[in-house]
Design a protein around this motif. Sequence first.
Motif, PDB file in Angstrom:
ATOM      1  N   LEU B  34       0.822  -1.222   0.000  1.00 50.38           N
ATOM      2  CA  LEU B  34       0.000   0.000   0.000  1.00 50.38           C
ATOM      3  C   LEU B  34       0.853   1.268   0.000  1.00 50.38           C
ATOM      4  O   LEU B  34       0.568   2.214  -0.751  1.00 50.38           O
ATOM      5  CB  LEU B  34      -0.892  -0.024   1.244  1.00 50.38           C
ATOM      6  N   ALA B  35       1.906   1.278   0.824  1.00 52.43           N
ATOM      7  CA  ALA B  35       2.694   2.506   0.974  1.00 52.43           C
ATOM      8  C   ALA B  35       3.305   2.984  -0.357  1.00 52.43           C
ATOM      9  O   ALA B  35       3.122   4.150  -0.726  1.00 52.43           O
ATOM     10  CB  ALA B  35       3.772   2.316   2.037  1.00 52.43           C
ATOM     11  N   PRO B  36       3.990   2.110  -1.129  1.00 50.61           N
ATOM     12  CA  PRO B  36       4.542   2.606  -2.398  1.00 50.61           C
ATOM     13  C   PRO B  36       3.455   3.061  -3.373  1.00 50.61           C
ATOM     14  O   PRO B  36       3.665   3.990  -4.152  1.00 50.61           O
ATOM     15  CB  PRO B  36       5.286   1.400  -2.974  1.00 50.61           C
ATOM     16  N   THR B  37       2.298   2.402  -3.316  1.00 54.70           N
ATOM     17  CA  THR B  37       1.205   2.778  -4.225  1.00 54.70           C
ATOM     18  C   THR B  37       0.672   4.164  -3.868  1.00 54.70           C
ATOM     19  O   THR B  37       0.461   5.007  -4.753  1.00 54.70           O
ATOM     20  CB  THR B  37       0.067   1.735  -4.139  1.00 54.70           C
ATOM     21  N   ILE B  38       0.473   4.394  -2.559  1.00 54.92           N
ATOM     22  CA  ILE B  38      -0.015   5.707  -2.120  1.00 54.92           C
ATOM     23  C   ILE B  38       1.002   6.792  -2.490  1.00 54.92           C
ATOM     24  O   ILE B  38       0.636   7.866  -2.964  1.00 54.92           O
ATOM     25  CB  ILE B  38      -0.297   5.698  -0.602  1.00 54.92           C
ATOM     26  N   PHE B  39       2.272   6.472  -2.301  1.00 56.02           N
ATOM     27  CA  PHE B  39       3.317   7.449  -2.635  1.00 56.02           C
ATOM     28  C   PHE B  39       3.304   7.765  -4.129  1.00 56.02           C
ATOM     29  O   PHE B  39       3.417   8.915  -4.528  1.00 56.02           O
ATOM     30  CB  PHE B  39       4.694   6.919  -2.210  1.00 56.02           C
ATOM     31  N   MET B  40       3.159   6.740  -4.938  1.00 56.70           N
ATOM     32  CA  MET B  40       3.171   6.962  -6.383  1.00 56.70           C
ATOM     33  C   MET B  40       1.989   7.844  -6.799  1.00 56.70           C
ATOM     34  O   MET B  40       2.168   8.839  -7.514  1.00 56.70           O
ATOM     35  CB  MET B  40       3.106   5.612  -7.107  1.00 56.70           C
ATOM     36  N   LEU B  41       0.796   7.492  -6.314  1.00 56.13           N
ATOM     37  CA  LEU B  41      -0.386   8.263  -6.702  1.00 56.13           C
ATOM     38  C   LEU B  41      -0.330   9.672  -6.107  1.00 56.13           C
ATOM     39  O   LEU B  41      -0.639  10.663  -6.782  1.00 56.13           O
ATOM     40  CB  LEU B  41      -1.668   7.541  -6.236  1.00 56.13           C
ATOM     41  N   GLY B  42       0.072   9.753  -4.829  1.00 56.25           N
ATOM     42  CA  GLY B  42       0.104  11.046  -4.142  1.00 56.25           C
ATOM     43  C   GLY B  42       1.157  11.982  -4.713  1.00 56.25           C
ATOM     44  O   GLY B  42       0.883  13.160  -4.970  1.00 56.25           O
ATOM     45  N   LEU B  43       2.353  11.441  -4.933  1.00 51.66           N
ATOM     46  CA  LEU B  43       3.419  12.302  -5.474  1.00 51.66           C
ATOM     47  C   LEU B  43       3.106  12.752  -6.890  1.00 51.66           C
ATOM     48  O   LEU B  43       3.422  13.877  -7.277  1.00 51.66           O
ATOM     49  CB  LEU B  43       4.768  11.572  -5.437  1.00 51.66           C
ATOM     50  N   THR B  44       2.451  11.875  -7.658  1.00 58.41           N
ATOM     51  CA  THR B  44       2.066  12.282  -9.018  1.00 58.41           C
ATOM     52  C   THR B  44       1.056  13.421  -8.946  1.00 58.41           C
ATOM     53  O   THR B  44       1.161  14.407  -9.692  1.00 58.41           O
ATOM     54  CB  THR B  44       1.463  11.090  -9.786  1.00 58.41           C
ATOM     55  N   ALA B  45       0.076  13.278  -8.044  1.00 59.71           N
ATOM     56  CA  ALA B  45      -0.937  14.328  -7.904  1.00 59.71           C
ATOM     57  C   ALA B  45      -0.294  15.642  -7.480  1.00 59.71           C
ATOM     58  O   ALA B  45      -0.650  16.710  -7.975  1.00 59.71           O
ATOM     59  CB  ALA B  45      -1.980  13.898  -6.876  1.00 59.71           C
ATOM     60  N   ALA B  46       0.673  15.558  -6.573  1.00 63.65           N
ATOM     61  CA  ALA B  46       1.269  16.792  -6.035  1.00 63.65           C
ATOM     62  C   ALA B  46       2.314  17.383  -6.982  1.00 63.65           C
ATOM     63  O   ALA B  46       2.279  18.569  -7.287  1.00 63.65           O
ATOM     64  CB  ALA B  46       1.892  16.502  -4.668  1.00 63.65           C
ATOM     65  N   PHE B  47       3.238  16.543  -7.437  1.00 64.71           N
ATOM     66  CA  PHE B  47       4.385  17.075  -8.194  1.00 64.71           C
ATOM     67  C   PHE B  47       4.291  16.816  -9.701  1.00 64.71           C
ATOM     68  O   PHE B  47       5.273  17.007 -10.425  1.00 64.71           O
ATOM     69  CB  PHE B  47       5.692  16.453  -7.661  1.00 64.71           C
TER      70      PHE B  47
END
Lengths: 235, 257
Positions: B34-47
Amino acid sequence: MAAPILIFPSLFLALNTGGAGRAIDLPGFPAVDGFLDFQIAAALMQSTMMGGLTGGIALAMDIETGFSDRLMLSPISRFSMVLGRLAGAIVLGMLSGIYFLAVALIFGASIQSGVLGALLIIAMAGLSAAAFGGVAAALAIRTGRVSSTQGVFPLVFVLIFFSTAFFPENLLLEPAQTIAAWNPFSFIVDGVRNPVISEMSAGPIGEGLLATFGVMAFGIALSALALRSRLRSGG
Amino acid sequence: MSAAAAELRTVALLSRRALNEIVRVPGAAIPGVLAPTIFMLGLTAAFGNLILLPGFGTDDYMSFLVPVSMMQGAGFSGAATGVNLARDIEQGWFDRLLASPASRRSLLAGLVVSASLRALLPASFVFCVGLAFGVTWPGLLGLAIAIPVVMLTAAVASCWGAMIALRFKSQSAAPLMQSAMFMLVLFTPSYAPQELLTGWLQDVARYNPLSQTLEAIRQGFIGDVSWAETWPGLLAVAALAAVLSVFALRGMQRMAD
């Protein structure tokens, strides 16, 4: 305890600043001296959110181990047990505010609104820690389990990513942009950021305080309901 | 049975034991996925709009980020193996393994192989989620390079985790296992190409061996695959795994003495 409150947010601050530092050259990025100025509020709010959650986990541990049952039998107000934790969260939040302001100044950021702005940031950090702590306490009382309270950690990151914590709203991708426009965390972080990147203005600071008190009231109300339900069920 | 066959059998059995945990305690594997998936989606949304910077070199930020999340998943998988070893040490199970006729290297290899296989779970999940969000198909050759490099990254993380577990003999050392891998994976050109990093991170990323490894995995997602982009990454991660495995074996030897 230092890991979630200070170390992880500091690591993210370092990473975001070094990795996305050129973002300030993007058209539409707010006028700031450096990306660190923009990011410091994000790190601080991440820290207070983690601090609140850590407090919730400690409360859940007290419930699991039966310590809170012994407190319930003692002649002290039940709600003061929750309020006592929130007071602790305020102090931790303020200390975290001092730490991140010191980090910001050491690494070359500037607080545009001066000492008064810095004091306001520290106060808002304390209040937001209490607000997030209230919600975490409600969760801890409701579930009574450490694992369930810890399970909220990923949600913390979802809230942060889909807010204006890391990037300005106009530069977020959809659907993050729409979610960030309604996310209370965006208002809180923008309120804390305002004194760092500009002269203090009533609009963002007022909205930030309103959102903070809103989350705090929500957390306290949820805690009260959860506590009542727990006492009724005897568990 | 020859000595080599016996060692291989020990490695296979220990790996199977470690992998059984995924089936028996599936909840334990969820955070690592879950953690890498959230990071991928979240960082894409933010940056995500960082791609607008001149010289970024790709028009899809998530394609740029998928390899980072695959490596993060590998890091978490390896660290989880280290935590499990610390638990085995705490409970005395590892003492019994050390007292058995199994060689030290087969005990370590069992851990490393299980971590490498376990890393395929978060990597596949992140990759599939990425594809669902329109990430560039890296091609069969790109995947053929990415998969073994991700597995080697998990091997590095598991050797590190084993080293720490053998040193501290306690699960409370878990944050050290996880945060070191977190830094090693993210203090690379993870958010932006090397030329666009700023300040100290530019220097750290230049000398971080996993930077080359990340570029080897990333190449198929953002462009063409070449041997010139592949071999430095393979060499860096293999060398790191070799060095850390020596330290982990020394830790085992010290514990047995």
